[in-house]
Design an enzyme around this catalytic site. Structure first.
Site, short mmCIF file in Angstrom:
data_model
loop_
_atom_site.label_atom_id
_atom_site.label_comp_id
_atom_site.label_asym_id
_atom_site.label_seq_id
_atom_site.Cartn_x
_atom_site.Cartn_y
_atom_site.Cartn_z
N TRP A 284 0.85 -1.21 0.00
CA TRP A 284 0.00 0.00 0.00
C TRP A 284 0.88 1.25 0.00
CZ3 TRP A 284 -4.77 1.25 -1.19
CH2 TRP A 284 -5.79 0.31 -1.11
N TRP A 312 -18.25 21.70 0.45
CA TRP A 312 -17.40 21.81 1.63
C TRP A 312 -17.83 23.00 2.48
CZ3 TRP A 312 -14.80 17.57 2.26
CH2 TRP A 312 -14.32 16.86 1.16
N ASN A 347 -4.30 2.91 12.33
CA ASN A 347 -4.86 3.06 10.97
C ASN A 347 -6.39 3.04 10.94
OD1 ASN A 347 -4.70 3.09 8.00
ND2 ASN A 347 -5.58 1.04 8.21
N TRP A 388 -5.96 10.22 2.54
CA TRP A 388 -7.05 11.20 2.69
C TRP A 388 -7.97 11.15 1.47
CZ3 TRP A 388 -9.12 13.78 6.64
CH2 TRP A 388 -8.39 13.82 7.82
#
Ligand code: FAD
Length: 488
Positions: A284, A312, A347, A388
């Protein structure tokens, strides 16, 4: 004739073992000048955050001591790297600079500037791999394109042959004779403005190559066999916590890869599931680097451009509540406080808090990314940006946007005994498990007996989960429409 010295330019490879540039430099028989340049002014640089600067100070101290023990002091200089290396080459008569490749957009640009500055002066710039298992350009689809989806990327890494075997640390380094000026680390002012804050970092970590090696050893012996089952449990020490060591290059992914494989083979198959899962996590990391190398605006802009249409909000009060672990959702607050105290977060909890910021609070993922950048000891441009974007749903290989983590059930599922929440949110520790993830549902008498006054001793929830969820889904409808408009 005496061989011209080689400058060994250390970057995010603060180790002596499995260091290809160092090994190659030593093989020439030339004297070596190890150097680290603090260069916060390279164009486009994401200046290191506070937690990373703390780590860097200690990691450089450790490297300096290790090099001194081998007889080659580390020279520390501050300034524009190309100018500093040019000046050092002139001072020492160096014929080459050897270094490990960097992958951040500014790091690659810097390599070009170093080459352009040194080569006309007759100093060769030689670049080596060493921070990844495979170079991003080596793993491509049959059509020659970079992968955008993890699973085929993982398969392609497997099909590309085993990673290179780690190299040993040298027993000695032939130093450059001349006496050269070096900065004092203390003058770089890498420690945080609030010295108390670093107390938690000091308690938690041992930066440097020796700390990395003992962390790896402990992980493979104690946790590898159960890693596949325990890696999602923030209440257990189920993962390696190698991320800051990997980020600073105090250990290579190849060393991690082979140490885990050796342990699995030593215990005769009992750790095979753990081994495969651990290898997948290392890949990853590779995948994040591949995305960053091929899409250098990954840290700033949504990979899927239609995500700019998401509504947003600019909400400083809620951003502050999130940053300080005062959202009223215990699993979110536990994670944010673990981050503040230790510079690291599990995580699973990173995914929960990121989802909460993006979906429940509708605050741009870039603001969460920036907070992580400042406070994580493992802050890493590639992994942070890719993760993100993955949570936001805007990434290359992203979680489906409609997957909105429920912070109550996530806490119940992954912290089943409540130990993680009780550790980081002590003000609600006496609540029974039934209400630990949703204190606002606890009967008033129970709260009173537990001396909890919601809104006073622990915050009320900043948003109502069900309402926030619907609002986020409506927001994603806009993204869908923007996408349809783009493709029709
Ligand atoms: P382990 O489970 O022991 O995994 C071994 C190694 O594999 C890690 O040290 C790490 O290098 C790598 N790895 C594991 N998971 C991932 C992943 N999802 N993506 C990339 N590499 C991975 N990781 C960072 O190193 N730096 C970051 O700045 C960062 N930001 C993140 C932000 C968000 C929102 C999320 C959801 C994840 C982020 N991660 C980041 C990925 C992951 O959370 C950490 O790598 C992991 O928690 C580190 O703990 P560990 O070393 O115990 O991991």
């Amino acid at each position: 004739m005496a061989l011209a010295p080689i400058l060994l330019w250390f970057r995010q490879d603060l180790r002596l073992s499995d260091h290809r540039a160092l090994t190659a430099a030593l093989e020439t028989g030339a004297p070596i000048l190890p150097v680290y340049v603090l260069d916060d002014h390279a164009p486009g640089v994401w200046r290191r955050g506070a937690a990373s600067r703390w780590w860097l100070l200690h990691s450089l101290t450790s490297l300096k001591n290790a090099l001194s023990a081998l007889g080659a002091p580390l020279i520390l200089r501050r300034g524009h790297t190309n100018e500093v290396l040019g000046a050092l080459a002139a001072e020492t008569g160096a014929g080459a600079v050897y270094f490990t490749r960097g992958y951040e957009p500014w790091a690659s640009a810097l390599e070009t500037r170093v080459k352009d500055a040194l080569e006309p002066a007759g100093v060769t710039a030689k670049r080596f791999s060493g921070s990844l298992l495979k170079e991003p350009e080596a793993i491509r689809t049959l059509a020659g394109e970079p992968y955008k989806v993890y699973t085929p990327f993982w398969r392609a890494v497997g099909n590309s042959g085993p990673p290179a075997k780690p190299l040993r640390a040298p027993a000695s380094v032939k130093p450059v004779k001349s006496k050269l000026a070096s900065d004092k680390l203390a003058d770089w002012k890498l420690l945080p403005a609030k010295p108390d804050w670093a107390g938690g970092l000091r308690e938690t970590w041992q930066p440097g190559e020796a700390g990395a090696a003992s962390r790896l050893e402990r992980f493979v012996t104690d946790a590898l066999a159960s890693y596949a089952d325990d890696r999602n449990r923030p209440d257990l020490e189920g993962t390696s916590r190698l991320s800051p060591h990997l980020h600073f290059g105090e250990i290579s992914p190849n060393q991690c890869w082979y140490a885990a494989a050796a342990q699995a083979s030593a215990v005769g198959g009992k750790a095979d599931r753990g081994l495969e899962t651990f290898h997948k996590e290392l890949v990853w990391r590779e995948f994040a680097y591949t995305l960053l190398v091929h899409w250098p605006d990954l840290p700033e802009a949504p990979f899927r451009k239609e995500f700019s249409a998401y509504p947003w909000l600019s909400d400083n009060a809620n951003l502050k509540a999130w940053q300080t672990g005062c959202t009223g959702y215990p699993i979110v607050d536990a994670g944010m406080r673990q981050l503040w105290h230790t510079g690291w977060m599990h995580n699973r909890v990173r995914m929960i808090v990121a989802s909460f910021l993006i979906k429940h609070l509708q605050i741009p993922w870039q603001q969460g990314e920036a907070w992580f950048w400042d406070t994580l000891v493992d802050a890493d441009l590639a992994s942070n940006a890719a993760s993100w974007q993955w949570v936001a749903g805007s990434g290359a290989d992203a979680a489906p946007y409609f997957r909105i983590f429920n912070p109550i059930t996530q806490g119940e599922k992954f912290d089943p005994d409540g130990a993680y929440i009780r550790r980081w949110v002590p003000e609600i520790a006496t609540l029974p498990n039934e209400y630990l993830n949703s204190p606002w549902l606890a009967p008033p008498l129970l709260l009173e007996n537990a001396r909890i006054r919601l809104g006073v001793t622990y915050p009320k929830p900043v948003v109502v989960h069900e309402i926030a969820r619907l609002r986020a889904l409506e927001g994603y409808e806009r993204v869908k429409k923007a996408n349809m408009a783009k493709t029709s």
